[in-house]
Design a protein around this motif. Structure first.
Motif, PDB file in Angstrom:
ATOM      1  N   VAL A 259      -7.882   6.295   3.338  1.00  0.00           N
ATOM      2  CA  VAL A 259      -6.783   6.811   4.157  1.00  0.00           C
ATOM      3  C   VAL A 259      -6.299   8.181   3.689  1.00  0.00           C
ATOM      4  N   ARG A 260      -6.761   8.623   2.529  1.00  0.00           N
ATOM      5  CA  ARG A 260      -6.457   9.988   2.095  1.00  0.00           C
ATOM      6  C   ARG A 260      -7.565  10.962   2.495  1.00  0.00           C
ATOM      7  N   GLY A 261      -8.498  10.470   3.311  1.00  0.00           N
ATOM      8  CA  GLY A 261      -9.427  11.355   3.995  1.00  0.00           C
ATOM      9  C   GLY A 261     -10.702  11.709   3.270  1.00  0.00           C
ATOM     10  N   ILE A 262     -11.096  10.926   2.252  1.00  0.00           N
ATOM     11  CA  ILE A 262     -12.276  11.314   1.475  1.00  0.00           C
ATOM     12  C   ILE A 262     -13.549  11.278   2.312  1.00  0.00           C
ATOM     13  N   LYS A 263     -13.692  10.301   3.204  1.00  0.00           N
ATOM     14  CA  LYS A 263     -14.929  10.214   3.994  1.00  0.00           C
ATOM     15  C   LYS A 263     -15.089  11.430   4.897  1.00  0.00           C
ATOM     16  N   GLU A 264     -14.032  11.798   5.603  1.00  0.00           N
ATOM     17  CA  GLU A 264     -14.106  12.949   6.492  1.00  0.00           C
ATOM     18  C   GLU A 264     -14.326  14.240   5.713  1.00  0.00           C
ATOM     19  N   LEU A 265     -13.711  14.338   4.541  1.00  0.00           N
ATOM     20  CA  LEU A 265     -13.864  15.542   3.729  1.00  0.00           C
ATOM     21  C   LEU A 265     -15.311  15.708   3.262  1.00  0.00           C
ATOM     22  N   VAL A 266     -15.898  14.627   2.767  1.00  0.00           N
ATOM     23  CA  VAL A 266     -17.294  14.704   2.322  1.00  0.00           C
ATOM     24  C   VAL A 266     -18.224  14.926   3.521  1.00  0.00           C
ATOM     25  N   ASN A 267     -17.924  14.290   4.642  1.00  0.00           N
ATOM     26  CA  ASN A 267     -18.730  14.520   5.853  1.00  0.00           C
ATOM     27  C   ASN A 267     -18.678  15.982   6.301  1.00  0.00           C
ATOM     28  N   SER A 268     -17.525  16.621   6.095  1.00  0.00           N
ATOM     29  CA  SER A 268     -17.366  18.011   6.539  1.00  0.00           C
ATOM     30  C   SER A 268     -18.294  18.962   5.798  1.00  0.00           C
ATOM     31  N   LEU A 269     -18.766  18.565   4.629  1.00  0.00           N
ATOM     32  CA  LEU A 269     -19.620  19.441   3.831  1.00  0.00           C
ATOM     33  C   LEU A 269     -20.976  19.684   4.484  1.00  0.00           C
ATOM     34  N   SER A 270     -21.334  18.864   5.469  1.00  0.00           N
ATOM     35  CA  SER A 270     -22.590  19.081   6.203  1.00  0.00           C
ATOM     36  C   SER A 270     -22.561  20.390   6.972  1.00  0.00           C
ATOM     37  N   SER A 271     -21.377  20.835   7.362  1.00  0.00           N
ATOM     38  CA  SER A 271     -21.246  21.998   8.250  1.00  0.00           C
ATOM     39  C   SER A 271     -20.695  23.227   7.553  1.00  0.00           C
ATOM     40  N   THR A 272     -20.715  23.238   6.232  1.00  0.00           N
ATOM     41  CA  THR A 272     -20.233  24.399   5.491  1.00  0.00           C
ATOM     42  C   THR A 272     -21.060  24.569   4.226  1.00  0.00           C
ATOM     43  N   THR A 273     -21.138  25.784   3.724  1.00  0.00           N
ATOM     44  CA  THR A 273     -21.861  26.028   2.472  1.00  0.00           C
ATOM     45  C   THR A 273     -20.981  25.788   1.254  1.00  0.00           C
ATOM     46  N   ALA A 274     -19.700  25.518   1.486  1.00  0.00           N
ATOM     47  CA  ALA A 274     -18.762  25.337   0.373  1.00  0.00           C
ATOM     48  C   ALA A 274     -19.093  24.094  -0.440  1.00  0.00           C
ATOM     49  N   LYS A 275     -18.723  24.143  -1.706  1.00  0.00           N
ATOM     50  CA  LYS A 275     -18.787  22.969  -2.558  1.00  0.00           C
ATOM     51  C   LYS A 275     -17.374  22.428  -2.767  1.00  0.00           C
ATOM     52  N   LEU A 276     -17.306  21.132  -3.054  1.00  0.00           N
ATOM     53  CA  LEU A 276     -16.020  20.461  -3.226  1.00  0.00           C
ATOM     54  C   LEU A 276     -15.799  20.117  -4.690  1.00  0.00           C
ATOM     55  N   ASN A 277     -14.697  20.607  -5.265  1.00  0.00           N
ATOM     56  CA  ASN A 277     -14.240  20.163  -6.577  1.00  0.00           C
ATOM     57  C   ASN A 277     -13.325  18.963  -6.369  1.00  0.00           C
TER      58      ASN A 277
ATOM     59  N   GLU B 122     -25.254  11.648   1.500  1.00  0.00           N
ATOM     60  CA  GLU B 122     -26.190  12.770   1.442  1.00  0.00           C
ATOM     61  C   GLU B 122     -25.523  14.073   1.014  1.00  0.00           C
ATOM     62  N   ASN B 123     -24.211  14.184   1.205  1.00  0.00           N
ATOM     63  CA  ASN B 123     -23.498  15.414   0.827  1.00  0.00           C
ATOM     64  C   ASN B 123     -22.965  15.386  -0.602  1.00  0.00           C
ATOM     65  N   TRP B 124     -23.186  14.279  -1.314  1.00  0.00           N
ATOM     66  CA  TRP B 124     -22.604  14.177  -2.661  1.00  0.00           C
ATOM     67  C   TRP B 124     -23.143  15.256  -3.592  1.00  0.00           C
ATOM     68  N   GLN B 125     -24.327  15.767  -3.300  1.00  0.00           N
ATOM     69  CA  GLN B 125     -24.894  16.848  -4.116  1.00  0.00           C
ATOM     70  C   GLN B 125     -24.060  18.123  -4.036  1.00  0.00           C
ATOM     71  N   LYS B 126     -23.188  18.198  -3.035  1.00  0.00           N
ATOM     72  CA  LYS B 126     -22.317  19.364  -2.892  1.00  0.00           C
ATOM     73  C   LYS B 126     -20.921  19.107  -3.470  1.00  0.00           C
ATOM     74  N   VAL B 127     -20.793  17.991  -4.193  1.00  0.00           N
ATOM     75  CA  VAL B 127     -19.502  17.612  -4.788  1.00  0.00           C
ATOM     76  C   VAL B 127     -19.579  17.749  -6.307  1.00  0.00           C
ATOM     77  N   ASN B 128     -18.644  18.479  -6.877  1.00  0.00           N
ATOM     78  CA  ASN B 128     -18.459  18.517  -8.331  1.00  0.00           C
ATOM     79  C   ASN B 128     -17.382  17.483  -8.665  1.00  0.00           C
ATOM     80  N   TYR B 129     -17.804  16.278  -9.050  1.00  0.00           N
ATOM     81  CA  TYR B 129     -16.833  15.209  -9.293  1.00  0.00           C
ATOM     82  C   TYR B 129     -16.400  15.221 -10.754  1.00  0.00           C
TER      83      TYR B 129
END
Length: 371
Positions: A204-222, A240-247
């Motif tokens: 409910v804090r939006g993690i799924k949508e946030l990670v899904n959004s990485l498909s359409s941007t070159t940005a990485k997520l901290n 599939e977008n977890w590779q663009k996440v710095n967890y």
């Protein structure tokens, strides 16, 4: 002159909780009060920042019912040992001992972090058909006790307005950042195309949508914080977008500052559940204190809070494509993004810092003790 003895108590929060320990207890200790903080984490007693932290023992392995009975009873026993002038409690499950302490002629403050009756309506672990009746019953119980207490401190103006109808000595102490924690000196040109989210990680804090959004941007997520569900954590790790996440996992306050300093955008795309619509998430103001623009859920109240400072873009939190477009809009125009970050920092300095809230807290304590 004898120092007034203050006791904060929590049966749920960690000992170094930002609001309880780092802000309220530390500020009161700095103001000259003798401050103790009762916790239940099994890490033992200590003194930190002038605050005596007293531990009643770990809650690990306890059911929710045992925590609300056994742990709360242990907290109450410790309260009696301390014999403070003012007791300040932070959890709804402590309401019953707050009333007991008040009957002992003590000054008692209830610190309301969340609008719990509204929060109950969105609790996934409560069967849907029971939520309204449980919310109604709890609100009546909470109101019954709150009106008898010395004061009620509320984390937002929205919650304060509800309690003013119950207890006229209700004030808001907003969870605004300690400005000195955040460094905005990193040159914009040295930042990478990275966005950040810092806080509890839930659906409910939006993690799924946030990670899904990485498909359409070159940005990485901290990403920093704790997954409250192991199933959700596993699902995100397989995405599939977890590779663009710095967890980064659970991080210290210093690490939060470093993550914000290296990011160009702060994300706060919570879902529009009832207790979020009028909330003031601390992460929003920490992003501002760090001098970065915000992408926020399209809530009317958040428009009202942020729009005057032109430091945020608003999106539908359910639409990953809209989140991605907002990210790209800011990353593609560094000049505009940097200017938005500067306006955010200025607003934090002038309107959204702990300095003013600390003064309100200390003033309330002085009024209760006639200092």
């Amino acid at each position: 002159m004898k120092k007034l003895k203050i006791c904060h108590l929590t049966s749920v929060h960690p000992r170094y909780d930002t609001r309880i320990f780092l802000k309220e207890c530390s500020s009161l200790a700095s103001a000259g009060f003798d401050v103790a903080l009762i916790v239940a984490d099994g890490l033992g007693d200590e003194v930190s920042k002038g605050v005596k932290i007293l531990d009643t023992g770990t809650q690990k392995g306890l059911s929710r019912i045992k925590r609300m009975t056994q742990t709360v009873n242990s907290v109450y026993a410790k309260c009696l040992e301390i014999d403070a002038d003012i007791y300040h409690f932070h959890d709804p499950e402590l309401l019953r001992i707050g009333l007991k302490l008040k009957k002992l002629k003590k000054q008692v403050i209830y610190d309301v972090h969340e609008d719990v009756p509204r929060q109950i309506l969105s609790k996934q672990w409560i069967p849907t058909h029971l939520r309204k009746s449980i919310s109604f019953c709890f609100e009546r119980y909470e109101n019954h006790i709150a009106k008898k207490l010395s004061a009620v401190i509320c984390a937002t103006p929205f919650i304060r307005d509800r309690y003013l109808k119950i207890n006229p000595n209700s004030i808001d102490i907003n969870n605004y950042p300690i400005l000195g924690e955040f460094d905005s000196s990193t040159p914009w040109c040295e930042k990478h195309d990275e966005v950040c989210y810092v806080g509890g990680i839930t659906e409910v804090r939006g993690i799924k949508e946030l990670v899904n959004s990485l498909s359409s941007t070159t940005a990485k997520l901290n990403l920093a914080g704790n997954f409250t569900s192991s199933l959700l954590e596993e699902e995100m790790f397989r995405h599939e977008n977890w590779q663009k996440v710095n967890y980064h996992g659970i991080v210290s306050r210093k690490e939060v500052s470093l993550i914000l300093a290296q990011s160009k955008i702060g994300i706060v795309t919570l879902h529009p559940i009832i207790n979020y619509l009028d909330s003031l998430p601390i992460k929003m103001f920490e992003y501002m204190a760090a001098g970065i623009p915000i992408i926020a859920s399209d809530f009317p109240y958040w428009h009202k809070v942020l729009e005057p400072y032109d430091c945020a873009l608003f999106v539908d939190p359910y639409k990953p494509q809209e989140i991605a477009e907002a990210i790209d809009k800011l990353l593609d125009d560094n000049k505009t993004s940097e200017e938005m970050g500067k306006r955010a920092k200025l607003a934090a300095n002038e309107y959204f810092s702990w300095i003013a809230e600390e003064k309100k807290l200390i003033q309330l304590y002085k009024e209760l003790t006639n200092v």
